[in-house]
Design a protein around this motif. Structure first.
Motif, PDB file in Angstrom:
ATOM      1  N   ILE A   1       5.109   3.181 -10.249  1.00  0.00           N
ATOM      2  CA  ILE A   1       5.361   1.946  -9.504  1.00  0.00           C
ATOM      3  C   ILE A   1       5.394   2.283  -8.020  1.00  0.00           C
ATOM      4  O   ILE A   1       6.084   3.218  -7.602  1.00  0.00           O
ATOM      5  N   THR A   2       4.642   1.560  -7.220  1.00  0.00           N
ATOM      6  CA  THR A   2       4.691   1.749  -5.770  1.00  0.00           C
ATOM      7  C   THR A   2       5.820   0.903  -5.195  1.00  0.00           C
ATOM      8  O   THR A   2       5.784  -0.325  -5.257  1.00  0.00           O
ATOM      9  N   ILE A   3       6.845   1.575  -4.677  1.00  0.00           N
ATOM     10  CA  ILE A   3       8.008   0.895  -4.092  1.00  0.00           C
ATOM     11  C   ILE A   3       8.196   1.425  -2.677  1.00  0.00           C
ATOM     12  O   ILE A   3       8.587   2.569  -2.481  1.00  0.00           O
ATOM     13  N   ASN A   4       7.907   0.603  -1.701  1.00  0.00           N
ATOM     14  CA  ASN A   4       7.969   1.012  -0.299  1.00  0.00           C
ATOM     15  C   ASN A   4       9.225   0.543   0.424  1.00  0.00           C
ATOM     16  O   ASN A   4       9.454   0.940   1.572  1.00  0.00           O
ATOM     17  N   MET A   5      10.020  -0.285  -0.253  1.00  0.00           N
ATOM     18  CA  MET A   5      11.216  -0.805   0.423  1.00  0.00           C
ATOM     19  C   MET A   5      12.119  -1.435  -0.612  1.00  0.00           C
ATOM     20  O   MET A   5      11.683  -1.841  -1.698  1.00  0.00           O
TER      21      MET A   5
ATOM     22  N   ILE B   1      12.234  -5.269   5.941  1.00  0.00           N
ATOM     23  CA  ILE B   1      11.261  -4.189   6.130  1.00  0.00           C
ATOM     24  C   ILE B   1      10.006  -4.487   5.320  1.00  0.00           C
ATOM     25  O   ILE B   1       8.883  -4.272   5.781  1.00  0.00           O
ATOM     26  N   GLY B   2      10.204  -5.013   4.120  1.00  0.00           N
ATOM     27  CA  GLY B   2       9.060  -5.333   3.271  1.00  0.00           C
ATOM     28  C   GLY B   2       8.106  -6.323   3.892  1.00  0.00           C
ATOM     29  O   GLY B   2       6.887  -6.241   3.703  1.00  0.00           O
ATOM     30  N   ALA B   3       8.630  -7.271   4.675  1.00  0.00           N
ATOM     31  CA  ALA B   3       7.773  -8.274   5.318  1.00  0.00           C
ATOM     32  C   ALA B   3       6.821  -7.644   6.323  1.00  0.00           C
ATOM     33  O   ALA B   3       5.770  -8.231   6.644  1.00  0.00           O
TER      34      ALA B   3
ATOM     35  N   GLY C   1       5.937 -13.577   3.774  1.00  0.00           N
ATOM     36  CA  GLY C   1       7.087 -13.167   4.573  1.00  0.00           C
ATOM     37  C   GLY C   1       8.215 -12.518   3.796  1.00  0.00           C
ATOM     38  O   GLY C   1       8.029 -11.869   2.770  1.00  0.00           O
ATOM     39  N   VAL C   2       9.434 -12.714   4.296  1.00  0.00           N
ATOM     40  CA  VAL C   2      10.621 -12.079   3.735  1.00  0.00           C
ATOM     41  C   VAL C   2      10.845 -12.516   2.292  1.00  0.00           C
ATOM     42  O   VAL C   2      11.249 -11.705   1.443  1.00  0.00           O
TER      43      VAL C   2
ATOM     44  N   ASN D   1       9.180   2.203   7.719  1.00  0.00           N
ATOM     45  CA  ASN D   1      10.055   2.439   6.559  1.00  0.00           C
ATOM     46  C   ASN D   1      10.429   3.901   6.378  1.00  0.00           C
ATOM     47  O   ASN D   1      10.990   4.271   5.337  1.00  0.00           O
ATOM     48  N   ASP D   2      10.124   4.761   7.355  1.00  0.00           N
ATOM     49  CA  ASP D   2      10.357   6.189   7.153  1.00  0.00           C
ATOM     50  C   ASP D   2      11.836   6.510   6.923  1.00  0.00           C
ATOM     51  O   ASP D   2      12.186   7.215   5.976  1.00  0.00           O
TER      52      ASP D   2
END
Length: 522
Positions: free
Chosen positions: A191-195, A200-202, A217-218, A253-254
């Motif tokens: 699963i790709t989860i970046n946030m 931050i996801g927006a 958006g959010v 997101n680092d």
């Protein structure tokens, strides 16, 4: 732009809260795979060996090149591009077709039907007996194309039941398909989860397509994150091994990925793979076109190191094409185009594959024994010195590639605790059919600039001199030897020279992560 174009009437499981089954509990309780934080759920690392996990988990990962760093030196995987539609838009993604020289997720040269994919799998497995894993990773999202994805798995299970099945998803549709994933014995899901923070996801996801409408958006990021984490919990509750991929985007997101790491660990993720952003302008992505940079090699390593205290990290990911074939770090997909496959007479020899893989295991055990024997000589050594070593290799865990023929270098961190694989660096070929490309050489040096040495099977005089001028020791005396055994032996000599005052240890500079290097087969 493709949207969600097909649906399947599958049972939807929503809001399920259940304890991990016996398999996942055994992981948490087992020495080397336990946890110290979160909910106590477990995560055995990609570098773990047979003695570090329960037998049933070892059987799942021992020959899976993505879930085991050790296995990736010996076993191959393939992806089939049967899932064109996607249900989200990422600012780092631009799906391209018929782009043979570009290696990154979402790129394919041809789309396949499930029937074509099944024949391709048989053809590849008959030609490459160490191919053990079939994955569906796009070029869109497998679960935005459920009928094609599960039909492909059904056909392959019938004709090649020894091949492991896995899929990679953005997670938006995941909770709707967990039962079907389990029914088809897909026991590895990425699963790709970046946030986990929608604000931050927006900045990463402009929109999602969910419940028959486009959401931006959010709010889109909130829904996506909730569905991803819900799907992860549902899978781990069923004993399905989950790897989480995260793209490191500096300034976006680092720092937040440390929180993502804790969140996925607490929900039972087996492995976390933090990857560098690929953002070259020629890829046509939003981040590429607006100048968003990717991380440097040391920035990536520092983040991976900081997260490793929470759970083990995958560091050998190659961010493969959606139609990749072969060992990680190589792409043999050009050998298996649809036209070529249709002309092949395929004889699937399951017994022959089994015999070949038994030989691979013997080689693998010999490598582990050689490393252990070399490591004994370091017992009792006390030093804070650590060095990075770049290695030119074709696979099998050996130093067996000519410097000029290397398309990537594997990176090992060596200390008194041993040798640990920590990454890889793609490069352009230095050797161009009888002469060396000096421009390519400069990119190679930048790519391994943080390394104290580079191990090669053979190297010419000119690149050898340039490497030495750059402060990188070119080493060919370990040609054809095991990498980790050789790295430990080199480090022992290095440490002795430091202690004697013959050399002074100094940290190296940073290195560049090469974007868009050619790794497709010639």
């Amino acid at each position: 732009m493709d949207h969600l174009v097909e649906r399947e009437d599958l049972e939807v499981v929503v809001g399920e809260e259940s304890a991990l089954d016996d398999v996942m509990q055994k992981i948490a309780e087992h020495k080397g795979c336990g946890t110290t934080g979160g909910s106590g759920k477990a995560s055995c690392g990609s570098g773990a060996g047979q003695g570090d996990m329960p037998p049933e988990i070892w059987e799942k990962v021992k020959n899976h090149p993505c879930y085991s760093e050790e296995a990736h030196h010996h076993y191959a995987r393939m992806h089939v591009a049967v899932a064109p539609a996607c249900n989200i838009q990422c600012n780092y993604c631009n799906r391209k077709y018929d782009c043979a020289n570009e290696s990154r997720p979402g790129v394919v040269s041809e789309r396949l039907t499930p029937e074509q994919a099944a024949k391709k799998v048989l053809a590849v497995a008959s030609t490459i007996p160490q191919m053990t894993v079939l994955g569906i990773a796009g070029p869109g999202d497998p679960l935005a194309n459920p009928q094609k994805t599960f039909k492909t798995f059904e056909l392959i299970s019938e004709v090649a039941p020894d091949i492991k099945l896995c899929l990679s998803t953005n997670g938006l549709a995941l909770p709707d398909h967990v039962d079907t994933i389990q029914r088809f014995n897909v026991d590895h899901v990425t699963i790709t989860i970046n946030m986990i923070d929608p604000e931050i996801g927006a900045k990463i996801y402009p929109w999602i397509f969910w419940n028959h409408k486009r959401i931006e958006g959010v709010e889109a990021a909130r829904i996506l994150s909730e569905r991803q984490l819900q799907g992860l919990e549902m899978l781990t509750a069923r004993g399905i091994l989950c790897k989480v991929n995260s793209v490191m985007i500096p300034g976006v997101n680092d720092e937040h990925l440390v929180e993502v790491n804790k969140a996925v660990k607490s929900r039972g993720a087996f492995l976390h793979n933090i990857m560098p952003l690929i953002s070259a302008p020629e890829h046509g992505t939003v981040f590429g076109l607006n100048g968003q940079r990717g991380p440097s090699a040391q920035e990536l390593k520092a983040l991976q190191d900081s997260c490793e205290g929470e759970m083990n990290m995958m560091r050998h990911c190659r961010q493969c094409r959606a139609d990749a074939v072969g060992l990680l770090g190589e792409d043999r997909s050009a050998e298996f185009t649809t036209d070529k496959i249709m002309e092949m007479e395929v004889n699937y020899d399951s017994e022959g594959r089994k015999a070949y893989q038994e030989k691979v295991e013997q080689e693998r055990q010999a490598k582990v024994a050689a490393k252990a024997a070399e490591l004994e000589d370091l017992a009792g050594e006390m030093s804070d010195v650590k060095i990075l070593i770049a290695v030119a290799t074709k696979g099998s865990g050996r130093v067996n590639e000519h410097f000029g023929h290397a398309k990537e270098f594997q990176i090992y961190e060596v200390s008194t605790t041993g040798a640990k694989f920590v990454g890889h660096r793609r490069v352009d070929l230095y050797c161009q059919g009888g002469f060396g490309d000096e421009d390519a050489l400069s990119t190679v040096i930048r790519a391994i600039n943080d390394c104290h040495a580079v191990f090669v099977a053979k190297i010419g005089g000119c690149p050898k001199n340039d490497l030495m001028k750059a402060g990188i020791d070119p080493v060919d005396k370990y040609a054809m030897e095991y990498i980790e055994q050789s790295a430990i032996a080199y480090f022992k000599d290095y440490l002795a020279k430091v202690k004697s005052g013959e050399i002074e240890h100094a940290a190296r500079g940073d290195a560049s992560i090469r974007q868009g290097a050619l790794i497709a087969a010639e």
